[in-house]
Design an enzyme around this catalytic site. Structure first.
Site, mmCIF file in Angstrom:
data_model
loop_
_atom_site.group_PDB
_atom_site.id
_atom_site.type_symbol
_atom_site.label_atom_id
_atom_site.label_comp_id
_atom_site.label_asym_id
_atom_site.label_seq_id
_atom_site.Cartn_x
_atom_site.Cartn_y
_atom_site.Cartn_z
ATOM 1 N N THR A 123 27.959 -29.841 -7.418
ATOM 2 C CA THR A 123 29.532 -30.534 -7.356
ATOM 3 C C THR A 123 29.735 -31.247 -8.458
ATOM 4 O OG1 THR A 123 30.096 -30.848 -5.354
ATOM 5 C CG2 THR A 123 31.089 -32.301 -6.100
ATOM 6 N N GLU A 150 24.719 -29.863 5.800
ATOM 7 C CA GLU A 150 23.232 -30.155 5.528
ATOM 8 C C GLU A 150 22.813 -30.138 7.085
ATOM 9 O OE1 GLU A 150 22.157 -34.344 3.609
ATOM 10 O OE2 GLU A 150 22.946 -33.090 1.651
ATOM 11 N N LYS A 219 36.937 -28.670 -4.528
ATOM 12 C CA LYS A 219 36.201 -29.163 -3.819
ATOM 13 C C LYS A 219 35.746 -30.873 -3.559
ATOM 14 C CE LYS A 219 31.644 -30.214 -2.186
ATOM 15 N NZ LYS A 219 31.565 -29.730 -0.871
ATOM 16 N N ASN A 223 36.166 -32.491 0.583
ATOM 17 C CA ASN A 223 35.268 -33.272 1.207
ATOM 18 C C ASN A 223 36.056 -34.692 1.176
ATOM 19 O OD1 ASN A 223 33.531 -31.972 1.358
ATOM 20 N ND2 ASN A 223 32.256 -33.130 -0.183
ATOM 21 N N CYS A 275 26.774 -36.426 0.268
ATOM 22 C CA CYS A 275 28.427 -36.354 -0.429
ATOM 23 C C CYS A 275 28.966 -37.001 -0.199
ATOM 24 C CB CYS A 275 28.263 -34.313 -0.688
ATOM 25 S SG CYS A 275 27.174 -33.343 -0.784
ATOM 26 N N ASP A 279 31.719 -38.112 -3.501
ATOM 27 C CA ASP A 279 33.079 -36.732 -4.066
ATOM 28 C C ASP A 279 34.157 -37.790 -3.710
ATOM 29 O OD1 ASP A 279 30.747 -35.023 -4.528
ATOM 30 O OD2 ASP A 279 31.613 -33.885 -2.611
HETATM 31 N N1 LIG Z 1 23.498 -31.157 0.506
HETATM 32 C C1 LIG Z 1 24.870 -30.755 0.486
HETATM 33 O O1 LIG Z 1 25.139 -30.962 1.078
HETATM 34 C C2 LIG Z 1 25.870 -30.186 -0.721
HETATM 35 C C3 LIG Z 1 26.569 -29.423 -0.385
HETATM 36 C C4 LIG Z 1 28.050 -29.197 -1.019
HETATM 37 C C5 LIG Z 1 27.520 -29.132 -2.534
HETATM 38 N N2 LIG Z 1 26.400 -30.057 -2.849
HETATM 39 C C6 LIG Z 1 25.878 -30.181 -4.771
HETATM 40 O O2 LIG Z 1 25.269 -29.632 -4.807
HETATM 41 C C7 LIG Z 1 23.885 -30.220 -5.580
HETATM 42 C C8 LIG Z 1 22.898 -30.251 -5.059
HETATM 43 O O3 LIG Z 1 22.607 -31.174 -4.009
HETATM 44 P P1 LIG Z 1 21.273 -30.653 -3.118
HETATM 45 O O4 LIG Z 1 21.860 -31.517 -1.439
HETATM 46 O O5 LIG Z 1 21.325 -29.073 -3.135
HETATM 47 O O6 LIG Z 1 20.596 -31.941 -3.714
HETATM 48 P P2 LIG Z 1 18.864 -31.788 -3.628
HETATM 49 O O7 LIG Z 1 18.594 -32.654 -3.736
HETATM 50 O O8 LIG Z 1 18.234 -31.536 -2.019
HETATM 51 O O9 LIG Z 1 18.037 -30.835 -4.634
HETATM 52 C C9 LIG Z 1 18.230 -31.052 -5.724
HETATM 53 C C10 LIG Z 1 17.397 -30.168 -6.066
HETATM 54 O O10 LIG Z 1 16.938 -30.080 -7.719
HETATM 55 C C11 LIG Z 1 15.966 -30.291 -8.787
HETATM 56 N N3 LIG Z 1 15.978 -31.118 -9.535
HETATM 57 C C12 LIG Z 1 16.449 -31.419 -10.896
HETATM 58 N N4 LIG Z 1 16.335 -31.308 -11.834
HETATM 59 C C13 LIG Z 1 16.457 -30.004 -12.057
HETATM 60 C C14 LIG Z 1 15.927 -29.537 -13.184
HETATM 61 N N5 LIG Z 1 16.724 -29.491 -13.959
HETATM 62 N N6 LIG Z 1 15.906 -28.395 -13.198
HETATM 63 C C15 LIG Z 1 15.596 -27.445 -12.024
HETATM 64 N N7 LIG Z 1 15.618 -28.412 -10.384
HETATM 65 C C16 LIG Z 1 15.814 -29.224 -10.883
HETATM 66 C C17 LIG Z 1 15.528 -30.916 -7.451
HETATM 67 O O11 LIG Z 1 13.654 -31.731 -7.926
HETATM 68 C C18 LIG Z 1 15.766 -31.164 -6.084
HETATM 69 O O12 LIG Z 1 14.750 -30.039 -5.461
HETATM 70 C C19 LIG Z 1 25.290 -31.752 -5.582
HETATM 71 O O13 LIG Z 1 25.801 -31.699 -7.256
HETATM 72 C C20 LIG Z 1 25.815 -31.864 -4.241
HETATM 73 O O14 LIG Z 1 27.202 -33.007 -5.033
HETATM 74 C C21 LIG Z 1 25.141 -30.187 -1.920
#
Ligand SMILES: NC(=O)c1ccc[n+]([C@@H]2O[C@H](COP(=O)([O-])OP(=O)(O)OC[C@H]3O[C@@H](n4cnc5c(N)ncnc54)[C@H](O)[C@@H]3O)[C@@H](O)[C@H]2O)c1
Length: 419
Positions: A123, A150, A219, A223, A275, A279
């Site tokens: 996001t 999640e 997005k 949210n 989020c 957000d």
């Molecule tokens: N969690 C949710 O419900 C959700 C829903 C929609 C959108 N998002 C968005 O998606 C994005 C990720 O969220 P998430 O919950 O999956 O995060 P998360 O923290 O669970 O996972 C992110 C992963 O990225 C890895 N990482 C960090 N830097 C990196 C790099 N340079 N190269 C490769 N990997 C790297 C971390 O080690 C981690 O495993 C965020 O922007 C979030 O806002 C999350």
């Protein structure tokens, strides 16, 4: 086709598993433990569908072509699409998302692959994709918002409410790549979804290819609407609690209006999780120089709610003191936002804990998924029986039947006993 994914969190891992049903997926994370877990067929996050798919693939019962790695060359070289799902945490000093992990992933991709379409699933602020495309002189960057919850991450990708991909309208190649990416996500979804009837009369999964800035806005506005709804029912509950009304009766009566609906209306200590808090704040920051009063009210309302809940907790602590308990101990039952979750990033109960501790009240935390003796200076225990006997008051954002025997000392606003 080779597809790469950067980041093995909730978003990256669910998209990786979804796409690995029909593509050759190479997923990269900077944390070796996550990579090793995935390669062993184990999920590093708690998610029933991801756990099931990985276990079935490991035992030969399901075809998934998924390799995890920490090596950018192995992951990104030769990939046609690279999905970036790295964190974008809100930076309170800059008042904006910290997108450095997204840019670090883009740099790593371009060091070994100039041609891949980079699809940002993280996001990002409204306007981000157009800005990085211009700043980096890179026209092969598009954006696709992720709508998963999640704990249901893969389920929501197998049964998506909609698929949205953003590419600049005037760039035919990018629009075509966005359409192909939307088709890839659709191919990974449960086949039954292709014939589903939507409330608007259409059939199948709605697929929208929008401008990237519109897709980013979708997005953040989606949210913020969810946060608005949580905040609304929480303020309704604050009113009823303060005036001695039955919140449950009022909510039932309000929600039987079909335009409102009897869903997503269960009071809580505030909206939280990774989020919604960040957000809403990011959308508010995007409103700079644009008139608004609702978005800031949503953000403010969540603070007001936590203040109210903390006041209610402290009122109960004072009552215990009047009744002769010299120094009552408050127990926090679970740091997680929802029952069944293993994640407590920005959970609202932490805001309650902070406020209660600021008044000098000792707090003990029961959190079986936290492997640490302390959490922000408060003792963490995994022993539920001693937690129950030591705590004079137990606060629980979400009720659990584990608490039945101590119900008289539990304070919760989980009126409908569901998330
Ligand atoms: N969690 C949710 O419900 C959700 C829903 C929609 C959108 N998002 C968005 O998606 C994005 C990720 O969220 P998430 O919950 O999956 O995060 P998360 O923290 O669970 O996972 C992110 C992963 O990225 C890895 N990482 C960090 N830097 C990196 C790099 N340079 N190269 C490769 N990997 C790297 C971390 O080690 C981690 O495993 C965020 O922007 C979030 O806002 C999350």
């Amino acid at each position: 086709m080779k597809v790469a994914v950067a980041g093995l969190g909730y978003v990256g891992l669910s998209v990786a598993v979804l796409l690995a049903q029909g593509n050759d997926v190479h997923a990269l994370d900077v944390v070796p433990g996550k990579v090793d877990a995935v390669n062993r067929g184990e999920s590093p996050i708690r998610d029933a569908e991801i756990e099931r798919f990985l276990a079935e693939a490991a035992s030969g019962g399901r075809r998934l072509s998924l390799v995890a790695t920490t090596d950018p060359e192995e992951a990104y070289a030769g990939a046609e699409y690279v999905v970036v799902a790295t964190p974008t945490n809100y930076d309170p000093e800059r008042n904006f998302f910290d997108t450095s992990a997204v840019e670090a992933a883009m740099d790593a991709v371009r060091a070994v692959n100039e041609d891949a379409w980079i699809v940002v699933k993280s996001t990002v602020p409204v306007g981000y994709t157009e800005r990085v495309r211009a700043e980096r002189g890179d026209e092969r960057i598009i954006f696709s918002p992720e709508f998963l919850r999640e704990g249901h991450a893969l389920y929501d990708n197998l049964h998506p409410s909609r698929i949205v991909v953003g590419a600049p309208k005037g760039d035919a190649e990018a629009v075509e790549a966005a359409g192909r990416f939307a088709a890839l996500l659709e191919e990974g979804a449960d086949p039954a979804e292709r014939s589903r009837q939507n409330p608007d009369g259409t059939v199948g999964i709605p697929k929208l290819v929008l401008g990237p800035t519109e897709a980013e806005a979708v997005k953040l506005f989606a949210n913020t609407y969810l946060a608005l709804r949580v905040a609304y029912f929480n303020e309704l509950d604050t009113y009823c609690e303060a005036r001695g009304l039955s919140t449950a009766d009022v909510i039932r009566g309000v929600c039987l209006e079909p335009r409102i609906g009897s869903h997503y209306n269960n009071p809580s200590f505030g909206y939280g999780g990774y989020c919604l808090p960040k957000d809403t704040k990011q959308l508010l920051a995007n409103y700079k120089d644009v008139p608004q009063s609702l978005i800031s009210a949503i953000v403010e309302s969540n603070r007001t709610r936590k203040d109210h809940v903390a006041d209610e907790v402290l009122r109960r602590v004072n009552e215990l003191v009047y009744r002769g308990v010299p120094a009552p101990t408050v127990g926090v039952y679970r740091l997680t936002m929802k029952s069944g979750s293993d994640n407590f990033r920005a959970s609202s109960v932490q805001g309650i804990m902070k406020r209660v501790k600021a008044k000098g009240v000792p707090v003990v935390v029961y959190e079986p998924t936290l492997d640490a003796p302390e959490f922000f200076g408060s003792e963490v225990t995994h022993d539920l029986a001693s937690f129950k006997s030591r705590c004079d008051l137990i606060v629980a954002n979400r009720w659990s039947d584990e608490l039945v025997d101590v119900a008289a000392k539990v304070y919760t606003r989980d009126l409908f006993r569901r998330d």
